[in-house]
Design an enzyme around this catalytic site. Structure first.
Site, PDB file in Angstrom:
ATOM      1  N   CYS A 191      31.529 -61.244 -27.672  1.00 48.28           N
ATOM      2  CA  CYS A 191      32.428 -61.277 -28.833  1.00 48.28           C
ATOM      3  C   CYS A 191      32.351 -62.698 -29.356  1.00 48.28           C
ATOM      4  O   CYS A 191      32.467 -63.658 -28.580  1.00 48.28           O
ATOM      5  CB  CYS A 191      33.856 -60.947 -28.410  1.00 48.28           C
ATOM      6  N   THR A 192      32.138 -62.849 -30.645  1.00 45.53           N
ATOM      7  CA  THR A 192      31.906 -64.198 -31.169  1.00 45.53           C
ATOM      8  C   THR A 192      33.127 -65.105 -30.988  1.00 45.53           C
ATOM      9  O   THR A 192      32.984 -66.317 -30.865  1.00 45.53           O
ATOM     10  CB  THR A 192      31.485 -64.138 -32.648  1.00 45.53           C
ATOM     11  N   TYR A 209      39.262 -56.308 -35.406  1.00 46.02           N
ATOM     12  CA  TYR A 209      38.340 -55.173 -35.542  1.00 46.02           C
ATOM     13  C   TYR A 209      38.227 -54.404 -34.218  1.00 46.02           C
ATOM     14  O   TYR A 209      37.971 -53.205 -34.211  1.00 46.02           O
ATOM     15  CB  TYR A 209      36.944 -55.676 -35.920  1.00 46.02           C
ATOM     16  N   GLY A 210      38.394 -55.143 -33.129  1.00 45.92           N
ATOM     17  CA  GLY A 210      38.165 -54.555 -31.800  1.00 45.92           C
ATOM     18  C   GLY A 210      39.066 -53.388 -31.448  1.00 45.92           C
ATOM     19  O   GLY A 210      38.763 -52.609 -30.561  1.00 45.92           O
ATOM     20  N   CYS A 265      29.689 -61.039 -35.869  1.00 46.51           N
ATOM     21  CA  CYS A 265      30.744 -60.295 -35.176  1.00 46.51           C
ATOM     22  C   CYS A 265      30.074 -59.145 -34.421  1.00 46.51           C
ATOM     23  O   CYS A 265      29.411 -58.297 -35.036  1.00 46.51           O
ATOM     24  CB  CYS A 265      31.718 -59.751 -36.221  1.00 46.51           C
ATOM     25  N   ASN A 266      30.211 -59.137 -33.110  1.00 48.66           N
ATOM     26  CA  ASN A 266      29.591 -58.077 -32.300  1.00 48.66           C
ATOM     27  C   ASN A 266      30.185 -56.711 -32.624  1.00 48.66           C
ATOM     28  O   ASN A 266      29.477 -55.711 -32.688  1.00 48.66           O
ATOM     29  CB  ASN A 266      29.818 -58.353 -30.807  1.00 48.66           C
TER      30      ASN A 266
HETATM   31  N1  DGL Z   1      34.638 -61.570 -33.404  1.00 52.25           N
HETATM   32  C1  DGL Z   1      34.548 -60.181 -33.196  1.00 52.25           C
HETATM   33  C2  DGL Z   1      33.384 -59.817 -32.276  1.00 52.25           C
HETATM   34  O1  DGL Z   1      32.433 -60.537 -32.134  1.00 52.25           O
HETATM   35  C3  DGL Z   1      35.758 -59.393 -32.791  1.00 52.25           C
HETATM   36  C4  DGL Z   1      37.143 -59.823 -33.029  1.00 52.25           C
HETATM   37  C5  DGL Z   1      38.078 -58.687 -33.450  1.00 52.25           C
HETATM   38  O2  DGL Z   1      38.522 -57.897 -32.601  1.00 52.25           O
HETATM   39  O3  DGL Z   1      38.332 -58.647 -34.649  1.00 52.25           O
HETATM   40  O4  DGL Z   1      33.371 -58.762 -31.698  1.00 52.25           O
END
Ligand code: DGL
Length: 266
Positions: A183-184, A38-39, A70-71
């Site tokens: 970030c988790t 997602y980042g 997820c942040n």
């Molecule tokens: N685990 C996600 C977070 O806390 C991000 C990982 C991703 O880039 O998908 O931001």
């Protein structure tokens, strides 16, 4: 049923912590691996993915609460999800900047996250709100996210230290005495972060805070499950067709009673 959601394995430490303290609650953990990472996506892309996916998930699971573990998803889409599905209590995960700012003696705090989270004005707003005279050093670490998602389960301790060390070195060099894991995914490496950062840098995370917030909302709404009332379910669902490694599966099954794979694109 409570849904925990992340783009991959990052939310699992949150899920695990909550489950240990709340064994009566039925939980489903969704790892949206087909859209990982997602980042690297834009805010609009993340909003689009989440709104369309949650239309289906809410219909299917009728959750009493959803945790965005997820942040990146939280800073990008939490407010839209709240507006779109106002009957659902949403709990977001955001970098634990407030305690870090309050406790920092050097007035220099490091924040490590994905590119998307680090870029979001939310970080600046939080920093300004809690202390205008604290310097915030933001560093994106997409390689750690990738490492945790793809290689964590086979990596040895030396490899884990090698991926974490350069970041702590940069924060140390900048004078930070507090580093926030924003970030988790980084939480799976938190013990490594703490070893590398000791003794001069303290590491902050939001696991206990998020878990406590979930419990508070369940209590406020009077929807906590009681032990023995109905057997608690615990499922892990992964999107995408990527094969699951045996080592991963063994670990996942220790956490959940059932693992299923959602093969089509949601
Ligand atoms: N685990 C996600 C977070 O806390 C991000 C990982 C991703 O880039 O998908 O931001």
């Amino acid at each position: 049923m409570i849904i925990f959601f992340d783009s991959g394995v990052g939310g699992l430490p949150y899920f695990q912590y909550f489950r240990q303290n709340n064994p009566a609650e039925s939980l489903v953990y969704i790892a949206d691996r087909i859209n990982f990472p997602y980042g690297k996506k834009t805010k609009q892309e993340i909003i689009y993915i989440l709104v369309s996916f949650f239309e289906k998930l809410i219909y299917q699971f009728q959750p009493k609460l959803v945790v965005l573990a997820c942040n990146t998803a939280s800073v990008s889409a939490l407010s839209t999800l709240r507006e779109t599905f106002p009957h659902i209590p949403w709990i977001g995960t955001v970098p634990a900047i407030k305690p870090a700012i309050i406790e920092s003696r050097s007035h220099c705090v490091g924040v490590l996250g994905t590119d998307r989270t680090i870029d979001d004005p939310y970080i600046t707003e939080l920093a300004e709100k809690y202390s205008a005279d604290t310097k915030i050093i933001r560093i994106p670490a997409p390689d750690i996210v990738e490492f945790v998602e793809e290689r964590f389960f086979k990596a040895n301790d030396a490899e884990k230290q090698t991926i974490v060390s350069p970041y702590i070195k940069k924060f140390r060099h900048a004078g930070a005495d507090a580093v926030v894991l924003g970030c988790t995914h980084f939480l799976l490496l938190q013990s490594v972060f703490r070893v590398v950062a000791a003794p001069d840098i303290k590491i902050y995370d939001s696991i206990a805070g998020v878990s406590h917030r979930i419990e508070t909302v369940l209590d406020e709404k009077g929807v906590r499950d009681k032990i023995g009332e109905i057997p608690a379910e615990c499922r892990l669902i992964l999107t995408g067709a990527a094969p699951i490694e045996q080592k991963w599966l063994k670990w996942a099954l220790d956490l959940a009673t059932e693992v299923s794979v959602l093969h089509e694109k949601p």
